[in-house]
Design a protein around this motif. Structure first.
Motif, PDB file in Angstrom:
ATOM      1  N   LEU A 224       0.830  -1.200   0.000  1.00  0.00           N
ATOM      2  CA  LEU A 224       0.000   0.000   0.000  1.00  0.00           C
ATOM      3  C   LEU A 224       0.865   1.251   0.000  1.00  0.00           C
ATOM      4  CD1 LEU A 224      -2.700  -1.116   2.597  1.00  0.00           C
ATOM      5  CD2 LEU A 224      -2.897  -1.095   0.116  1.00  0.00           C
ATOM      6  N   THR A 225       0.394   2.281  -0.701  1.00  0.00           N
ATOM      7  CA  THR A 225       1.103   3.546  -0.783  1.00  0.00           C
ATOM      8  C   THR A 225       0.148   4.675  -0.389  1.00  0.00           C
ATOM      9  OG1 THR A 225       0.492   4.117  -3.062  1.00  0.00           O
ATOM     10  CG2 THR A 225       2.322   2.566  -2.772  1.00  0.00           C
ATOM     11  N   PRO A 226       0.658   5.876  -0.171  1.00  0.00           N
ATOM     12  CA  PRO A 226      -0.219   7.004   0.160  1.00  0.00           C
ATOM     13  C   PRO A 226      -1.325   7.245  -0.865  1.00  0.00           C
ATOM     14  CG  PRO A 226       2.035   7.564   0.684  1.00  0.00           C
ATOM     15  CD  PRO A 226       2.085   6.239  -0.047  1.00  0.00           C
ATOM     16  N   GLU A 227      -1.135   6.770  -2.100  1.00  0.00           N
ATOM     17  CA  GLU A 227      -2.150   6.945  -3.138  1.00  0.00           C
ATOM     18  C   GLU A 227      -3.462   6.262  -2.767  1.00  0.00           C
ATOM     19  OE1 GLU A 227      -0.650   5.609  -6.858  1.00  0.00           O
ATOM     20  OE2 GLU A 227       1.001   7.052  -6.912  1.00  0.00           O
ATOM     21  N   GLN A 228      -3.391   5.210  -1.930  1.00  0.00           N
ATOM     22  CA  GLN A 228      -4.601   4.477  -1.551  1.00  0.00           C
ATOM     23  C   GLN A 228      -5.272   5.024  -0.293  1.00  0.00           C
ATOM     24  OE1 GLN A 228      -1.725   2.004  -2.333  1.00  0.00           O
ATOM     25  NE2 GLN A 228      -2.456   2.504  -4.379  1.00  0.00           N
ATOM     26  N   ARG A 229      -4.708   6.036   0.322  1.00  0.00           N
ATOM     27  CA  ARG A 229      -5.288   6.572   1.565  1.00  0.00           C
ATOM     28  C   ARG A 229      -6.723   7.076   1.402  1.00  0.00           C
ATOM     29  NH1 ARG A 229      -0.019   9.824   3.991  1.00  0.00           N
ATOM     30  NH2 ARG A 229       1.164   7.957   4.604  1.00  0.00           N
ATOM     31  N   PRO A 230      -7.039   7.816   0.336  1.00  0.00           N
ATOM     32  CA  PRO A 230      -8.427   8.286   0.187  1.00  0.00           C
ATOM     33  C   PRO A 230      -9.441   7.148   0.152  1.00  0.00           C
ATOM     34  CG  PRO A 230      -6.981   9.508  -1.280  1.00  0.00           C
ATOM     35  CD  PRO A 230      -6.170   8.378  -0.722  1.00  0.00           C
ATOM     36  N   THR A 231      -9.069   6.023  -0.450  1.00  0.00           N
ATOM     37  CA  THR A 231      -9.969   4.870  -0.499  1.00  0.00           C
ATOM     38  C   THR A 231     -10.263   4.366   0.903  1.00  0.00           C
ATOM     39  OG1 THR A 231      -9.155   4.184  -2.673  1.00  0.00           O
ATOM     40  CG2 THR A 231     -10.264   2.516  -1.350  1.00  0.00           C
ATOM     41  N   PHE A 232      -9.224   4.208   1.705  1.00  0.00           N
ATOM     42  CA  PHE A 232      -9.399   3.723   3.072  1.00  0.00           C
ATOM     43  C   PHE A 232     -10.141   4.747   3.927  1.00  0.00           C
ATOM     44  CE2 PHE A 232      -7.851   3.424   7.474  1.00  0.00           C
ATOM     45  CZ  PHE A 232      -8.294   2.142   7.789  1.00  0.00           C
ATOM     46  N   ASP A 233      -9.773   6.000   3.782  1.00  0.00           N
ATOM     47  CA  ASP A 233     -10.403   7.055   4.582  1.00  0.00           C
ATOM     48  C   ASP A 233     -11.903   7.151   4.308  1.00  0.00           C
ATOM     49  OD1 ASP A 233      -7.949   7.629   5.669  1.00  0.00           O
ATOM     50  OD2 ASP A 233      -7.542   9.336   4.349  1.00  0.00           O
ATOM     51  N   GLY A 234     -12.335   6.716   3.123  1.00  0.00           N
ATOM     52  CA  GLY A 234     -13.742   6.777   2.764  1.00  0.00           C
ATOM     53  C   GLY A 234     -14.559   5.594   3.258  1.00  0.00           C
ATOM     54  N   MET A 235     -13.908   4.652   3.924  1.00  0.00           N
ATOM     55  CA  MET A 235     -14.633   3.491   4.442  1.00  0.00           C
ATOM     56  C   MET A 235     -15.308   3.821   5.770  1.00  0.00           C
ATOM     57  SD  MET A 235     -12.183   0.277   3.396  1.00  0.00           S
ATOM     58  CE  MET A 235     -11.919  -0.071   1.645  1.00  0.00           C
ATOM     59  N   SER A 236     -16.225   2.958   6.189  1.00  0.00           N
ATOM     60  CA  SER A 236     -16.989   3.208   7.409  1.00  0.00           C
ATOM     61  C   SER A 236     -16.109   3.102   8.654  1.00  0.00           C
ATOM     62  CB  SER A 236     -18.131   2.190   7.526  1.00  0.00           C
ATOM     63  OG  SER A 236     -17.614   0.902   7.839  1.00  0.00           O
ATOM     64  N   LYS A 237     -16.605   3.634   9.750  1.00  0.00           N
ATOM     65  CA  LYS A 237     -15.896   3.547  11.026  1.00  0.00           C
ATOM     66  C   LYS A 237     -15.709   2.093  11.424  1.00  0.00           C
ATOM     67  CE  LYS A 237     -16.155   5.029  15.864  1.00  0.00           C
ATOM     68  NZ  LYS A 237     -16.965   5.739  16.889  1.00  0.00           N
ATOM     69  N   GLU A 238     -16.733   1.286  11.202  1.00  0.00           N
ATOM     70  CA  GLU A 238     -16.652  -0.144  11.526  1.00  0.00           C
ATOM     71  C   GLU A 238     -15.531  -0.818  10.738  1.00  0.00           C
ATOM     72  OE1 GLU A 238     -19.199  -4.252  10.801  1.00  0.00           O
ATOM     73  OE2 GLU A 238     -20.273  -2.341  10.869  1.00  0.00           O
ATOM     74  N   ALA A 239     -15.448  -0.493   9.462  1.00  0.00           N
ATOM     75  CA  ALA A 239     -14.415  -1.085   8.612  1.00  0.00           C
ATOM     76  C   ALA A 239     -13.027  -0.672   9.075  1.00  0.00           C
ATOM     77  CB  ALA A 239     -14.637  -0.670   7.159  1.00  0.00           C
ATOM     78  N   LYS A 240     -12.853   0.607   9.355  1.00  0.00           N
ATOM     79  CA  LYS A 240     -11.538   1.123   9.746  1.00  0.00           C
ATOM     80  C   LYS A 240     -11.093   0.638  11.119  1.00  0.00           C
ATOM     81  CE  LYS A 240     -12.660   5.408   8.499  1.00  0.00           C
ATOM     82  NZ  LYS A 240     -12.569   6.858   8.202  1.00  0.00           N
ATOM     83  N   GLU A 241     -12.053   0.354  11.992  1.00  0.00           N
ATOM     84  CA  GLU A 241     -11.706  -0.095  13.342  1.00  0.00           C
ATOM     85  C   GLU A 241     -11.661  -1.613  13.463  1.00  0.00           C
ATOM     86  OE1 GLU A 241     -14.408   1.776  16.035  1.00  0.00           O
ATOM     87  OE2 GLU A 241     -13.469   3.760  15.826  1.00  0.00           O
ATOM     88  N   SER A 242     -11.893  -2.316  12.368  1.00  0.00           N
ATOM     89  CA  SER A 242     -11.838  -3.773  12.383  1.00  0.00           C
ATOM     90  C   SER A 242     -10.385  -4.253  12.424  1.00  0.00           C
ATOM     91  CB  SER A 242     -12.522  -4.341  11.139  1.00  0.00           C
ATOM     92  OG  SER A 242     -11.759  -4.041   9.971  1.00  0.00           O
TER      93      SER A 242
END
Length: 392
Positions: A224-242
């Motif tokens: 993963l590179t910084p280019e993929q950060r917007p994709t991850f940042d756009g995911m739900s709180k549940e997804a990011k905290e999993s």
């Protein structure tokens, strides 16, 4: 675009993220039989991870079979590991009775390449999450076929390019770039990766509500590179905290986010003297932590730029901490002699692991308190950032 192309693994998850599975059993019990495995062959389960990959449980083949028992808090992706890391097969494990059947073939080693196992006719029963996971991998087959078709169709021009590059013949390369066949090849390659990325984007959007989203990111990209950060940042709180969300975040933001303190560490120099990060940045205004290696050509190519900025701003409070990931300490020491870097230098893979460094060069710009200012700043970007900070 090149980072995305290099990072892409041909795997897309396209079903809705509404998929959930309530586990009925408190433990998993795996029974396996793979035709072709010799008696006593080691078989292991290794949790899927982009770093710190270690076997969690091991067994051996007895009477043609092997078995595992354990527990997972939720469906988790594992590697079924054969022998001494000679073969890997991904499986989603959940707390249920699971059977693994199929065939393996051991390919003998050639030259310096180690022997390896290939898998065929694999059938896994009992894990609904595994069924779901592998129902999506079928997408890869079409992309593989398209990729191979392009490689076969344009193999002649590809060979010409490879030869010109190996000969460092710029004149020949320029002539190849003017060929209609090359232009067709370049367009076909661009169209292929555009298609792949479109499929990725659709999958991420459809699956951004649960852990399947970040798990897809980990599976789709080899790194993963910084280019993929917007994709991850756009995911739900549940997804990011999993579980997989946290793993993804560590890789996307390995030294913490902008404004947060980076990981503290203590390391030793070539003479064995220990130094802490706090000691190294004390009294400094800005410090560049530079992960590199003697064998890394982009790293060595960037050093003149780092040296130029060091000469310009060192007296104003700028410093550099170079941390090599060389496994051969002699190669590292030889590079130090060749490069004559005036700032602190260390050879420490443990610090690199702490910062989740999966590729070099990797850089972090921090302030005198250890807070992250920017990451992966190199070339002109480094000079512009330092000019912004120091005002000249």
């Amino acid at each position: 675009m090149k980072n995305k192309i290099k990072a892409i693994l041909l795997f897309v998850l396209s079903l809705s993220l509404s998929f959930t599975y309530a586990q009925k059993s408190k433990n998993y019990a795996i029974a396996g039989k793979l035709e072709g495995l010799a008696e006593g062959t080691k078989v292991a389960l290794m949790p899927f991870s982009k770093y710190s990959q270690k076997n969690e449980i091991e067994t051996t083949v007895q009477k043609g079979q092997f078995a595992f028992k354990g527990q997972v808090p939720e469906p988790r992706l594992y590697f079924l590991v054969i022998g001494n890391n000679e073969g890997y097969y991904q499986i989603m494990i959940e707390n249920a009775k699971i059977s693994i059947n199929g065939k393996v073939e051991k390919i003998a080693s050639k030259n310096e390449n180690p022997s390896r196992y290939t898998f065929s006719d694999i059938k896994i029963v009992g894990s609904k999450s595994n069924d779901y996971y592998y129902s999506q991998i079928a997408f890869r087959k079409k992309l593989d076929e398209l990729y191979q078709s392009n490689q076969t169709r344009y193999k002649d021009v590809s060979a010409l390019i490879a030869k010109a590059r190996s000969e460092k013949n710029n004149k020949k390369m320029d002539s190849i770039l003017q060929l209609d066949t090359y232009k067709e090849y370049a367009k076909a390659e661009k169209d292929f990766f555009t298609t792949v990325q479109k499929e990725f984007d659709k999958a991420f959007e459809a699956n951004k509500q649960t852990y399947w989203g970040p798990l897809m990111m980990l599976s789709l990209y080899s790194y993963l590179t910084p280019e993929q950060r917007p994709t991850f940042d756009g995911m739900s709180k549940e997804a990011k905290e999993s579980y997989y969300g946290k793993m993804t975040e560590e890789l996307l933001y390995p030294a913490n986010k902008i404004g947060q303190k980076v990981h503290a560490f203590t390391t030793a120099d070539a003479n064995g003297n220990k130094h802490s990060l706090a000691e190294l940045i004390k009294g400094k205004k800005v410090v560049l932590i530079d992960f590199w290696a003697s064998w890394c050509k982009p790293c060595r190519a960037e050093l003149p730029n780092v040296k130029a900025n060091y000469e310009k701003y060192a007296s104003k409070g700028f410093d550099v901490i170079s941390i090599s990931i060389d496994k051969d300490s002699n190669a590292w020491k030889k590079a130090l002699e060749d490069e004559k870097m005036k700032w602190p230098n260390f050879n420490d893979n443990d610090v690199a692991s702490l910062y989740k460094v999966v590729a070099v060069p990797t850089t972090y710009l921090i302030d005198g308190e250890g807070k992250l200012i920017a990451d992966n700043v190199r070339g002109e970007d480094l000079g512009k950032k330092l000019q912004e900070i120091f005002g000249f």
